[in-house]
Design a protein around this motif. Structure first.
Motif, mmCIF file in Angstrom:
data_model
loop_
_atom_site.group_PDB
_atom_site.id
_atom_site.type_symbol
_atom_site.label_atom_id
_atom_site.label_comp_id
_atom_site.label_asym_id
_atom_site.label_seq_id
_atom_site.Cartn_x
_atom_site.Cartn_y
_atom_site.Cartn_z
ATOM 1 N N PRO A 41 41.602 32.234 123.309
ATOM 2 C CA PRO A 41 40.743 31.058 123.469
ATOM 3 C C PRO A 41 39.293 31.377 123.151
ATOM 4 O O PRO A 41 38.904 32.551 123.017
ATOM 5 C CB PRO A 41 40.919 30.699 124.954
ATOM 6 C CG PRO A 41 41.318 31.985 125.600
ATOM 7 C CD PRO A 41 42.127 32.737 124.590
ATOM 8 N N ASN A 42 38.471 30.340 123.022
ATOM 9 C CA ASN A 42 37.048 30.546 122.820
ATOM 10 C C ASN A 42 36.484 31.372 123.973
ATOM 11 O O ASN A 42 36.816 31.153 125.141
ATOM 12 C CB ASN A 42 36.317 29.199 122.761
ATOM 13 C CG ASN A 42 36.646 28.420 121.510
ATOM 14 O OD1 ASN A 42 36.978 29.001 120.478
ATOM 15 N ND2 ASN A 42 36.575 27.098 121.584
ATOM 16 N N HIS A 191 42.886 29.636 115.593
ATOM 17 C CA HIS A 191 43.438 28.828 116.682
ATOM 18 C C HIS A 191 44.716 28.123 116.247
ATOM 19 O O HIS A 191 45.371 27.472 117.063
ATOM 20 C CB HIS A 191 42.416 27.785 117.149
ATOM 21 C CG HIS A 191 41.306 28.371 117.964
ATOM 22 N ND1 HIS A 191 41.520 29.006 119.160
ATOM 23 C CD2 HIS A 191 39.965 28.420 117.754
ATOM 24 C CE1 HIS A 191 40.354 29.417 119.662
ATOM 25 N NE2 HIS A 191 39.416 29.079 118.822
ATOM 26 N N ALA A 207 42.583 37.875 125.992
ATOM 27 C CA ALA A 207 42.148 37.001 127.082
ATOM 28 C C ALA A 207 41.163 37.770 127.944
ATOM 29 O O ALA A 207 41.414 38.926 128.305
ATOM 30 C CB ALA A 207 43.333 36.538 127.924
ATOM 31 N N GLU A 273 53.492 29.114 120.725
ATOM 32 C CA GLU A 273 52.486 28.371 121.495
ATOM 33 C C GLU A 273 52.759 28.462 122.994
ATOM 34 O O GLU A 273 51.832 28.662 123.786
ATOM 35 C CB GLU A 273 52.467 26.905 121.070
ATOM 36 C CG GLU A 273 51.456 26.070 121.839
ATOM 37 C CD GLU A 273 51.381 24.650 121.332
ATOM 38 O OE1 GLU A 273 51.143 23.745 122.158
ATOM 39 O OE2 GLU A 273 51.562 24.444 120.115
ATOM 40 N N TYR A 276 51.717 31.947 124.014
ATOM 41 C CA TYR A 276 50.252 32.070 123.966
ATOM 42 C C TYR A 276 49.602 31.413 125.179
ATOM 43 O O TYR A 276 48.726 32.000 125.825
ATOM 44 C CB TYR A 276 49.742 31.442 122.669
ATOM 45 C CG TYR A 276 48.251 31.258 122.606
ATOM 46 C CD1 TYR A 276 47.413 32.320 122.276
ATOM 47 C CD2 TYR A 276 47.668 30.027 122.889
ATOM 48 C CE1 TYR A 276 46.041 32.157 122.220
ATOM 49 C CE2 TYR A 276 46.301 29.855 122.836
ATOM 50 C CZ TYR A 276 45.488 30.929 122.505
ATOM 51 O OH TYR A 276 44.133 30.764 122.465
ATOM 52 N N LEU A 277 50.002 30.195 125.501
ATOM 53 C CA LEU A 277 49.415 29.497 126.632
ATOM 54 C C LEU A 277 49.689 30.222 127.944
ATOM 55 O O LEU A 277 48.820 30.275 128.823
ATOM 56 C CB LEU A 277 49.947 28.063 126.698
ATOM 57 C CG LEU A 277 49.520 27.141 125.554
ATOM 58 C CD1 LEU A 277 50.227 25.785 125.657
ATOM 59 C CD2 LEU A 277 48.004 26.943 125.545
ATOM 60 N N THR A 280 47.450 33.463 128.097
ATOM 61 C CA THR A 280 46.020 33.211 128.243
ATOM 62 C C THR A 280 45.694 32.359 129.473
ATOM 63 O O THR A 280 44.556 31.933 129.643
ATOM 64 C CB THR A 280 45.465 32.523 126.978
ATOM 65 O OG1 THR A 280 46.190 31.303 126.730
ATOM 66 C CG2 THR A 280 45.566 33.437 125.776
ATOM 67 N N GLN A 282 46.715 29.335 130.263
ATOM 68 C CA GLN A 282 46.493 27.918 129.996
ATOM 69 C C GLN A 282 47.799 27.122 130.034
ATOM 70 O O GLN A 282 47.847 25.979 129.592
ATOM 71 C CB GLN A 282 45.852 27.734 128.605
ATOM 72 C CG GLN A 282 44.530 28.472 128.451
ATOM 73 C CD GLN A 282 44.015 28.394 127.038
ATOM 74 O OE1 GLN A 282 43.270 27.473 126.681
ATOM 75 N NE2 GLN A 282 44.432 29.329 126.204
#
Length: 286
Positions: A41-42, A191, A207, A273, A276-277, A280, A282
């Motif tokens: 993520p950013n 992204h 992360a 996805e 990844y979520l 991180t 999320q």
């Protein structure tokens, strides 16, 4: 640099901005000729890491070797071997596309043909247009052209396809595959998980300044995925969804309940996805 030496070798990389730890002990090894994806993520530390690898930013701790050289002590000759596409790069507005690419080509001892590179990024019809007349996506394609014009051994791409339409993104993918086929080592931050999965030989998920997982996309899904989802519909039309670590057993049980096909049967494995979520933090939509 010997053939067995990594193109990028990082050990214990750290970078602090005041009280904020941007990079917190990253270890990273990228093989020569590999396409390596850096996801996160950013604010996770991806761009800071890329800046340190390029020699644009100093580090607080750790050992870094890029093409056999510490970027903190890089020479002009070393810089000509490394191409980079930043997130917010933009060329002089008054020059044309062809003038800009030809101008940058003069900086490199073994530059590629400017018109060939313009065509590779899909700007051949805009070659005589001034930069100020280009759309945002077209300017981004020009940034990519300037990153590859020097024929780099290592190409650092920091979210290169932001602003690309689907056709331009696919053309860019073809360019990356072509460069990799010719032996260019590529580090990609993005992204777009579809892009990472399509292009990267290996991936690392970052992360809070640390690498939390690394491997091929398939290995990440297998190692960090959480079972499978089985969906079906009862004869009365009632839909069902079940999360399970044993989807084959679940389907076998359903087969014993239905005479013939199982209505609406669908078995879904965790996607990149999903993984990844989860990695991180999320997964719940935060």
């Amino acid at each position: 640099m010997t053939g067995s030496e990594p193109a990028v070798d990082v050990r214990g990389l750290r970078k602090q901005y005041g009280d904020v730890t941007a990079v917190d002990g990253i270890d990273l090894a990228i093989r020569r000729g590999e396409v390596f994806g850096l996801l996160g993520p950013n604010g996770a530390g991806k761009t800071t890491t890329v800046e340190i690898l390029q020699g644009h930013r100093s580090r607080d701790a750790g050992e870094v070797s890029v093409l056999g050289t510490d970027p903190a002590r890089a020479t002009r000759a070393w810089r000509s071997r490394v191409g980079i596409v930043w997130q917010d790069e933009s060329a002089p507005a008054e020059l044309t596309v062809r003038e800009t690419v030809r101008h940058f080509a003069r900086y490199y001892p073994r530059s590629r043909d400017p018109d060939e590179v313009i065509a590779l990024v899909g700007l051949e019809t805009k070659a005589t247009s001034r930069i100020k007349a280009l759309s945002g996506g077209q300017r981004r394609r020009l940034d990519v052209a300037l990153g590859v014009i020097g024929g780099p051994e290592l190409l650092l791409l920091d979210e290169p396809t932001t602003g690309f339409d689907p056709a331009a993104r696919r053309r860019f993918w073809a360019l990356i595959r072509s460069l990799a086929h010719d032996g260019t080592t590529i580090l990609l931050t993005t992204h777009y998980l579809e892009e990472a999965e399509a292009l990267a030989d290996r991936l690392a998920v970052v992360a809070r300044g640390r690498i939390v997982a690394e491997g091929t996309s398939g290995a990440l899904r297998e190692r960090h995925g959480t079972g499978a989802t089985v969906e079906w519909t009862d004869p009365d039309g009632t839909p069902h969804t079940e999360r399970t670590e044993t989807p084959t057993r679940t389907v076998a049980g359903l087969m014993s309940r239905f005479d013939g096909e199982i209505p609406g049967l669908k078995v879904s494995r965790p996607t990149l996805e999903d993984v990844y979520l989860r990695l991180t933090g999320q997964e719940d939509g935060r």
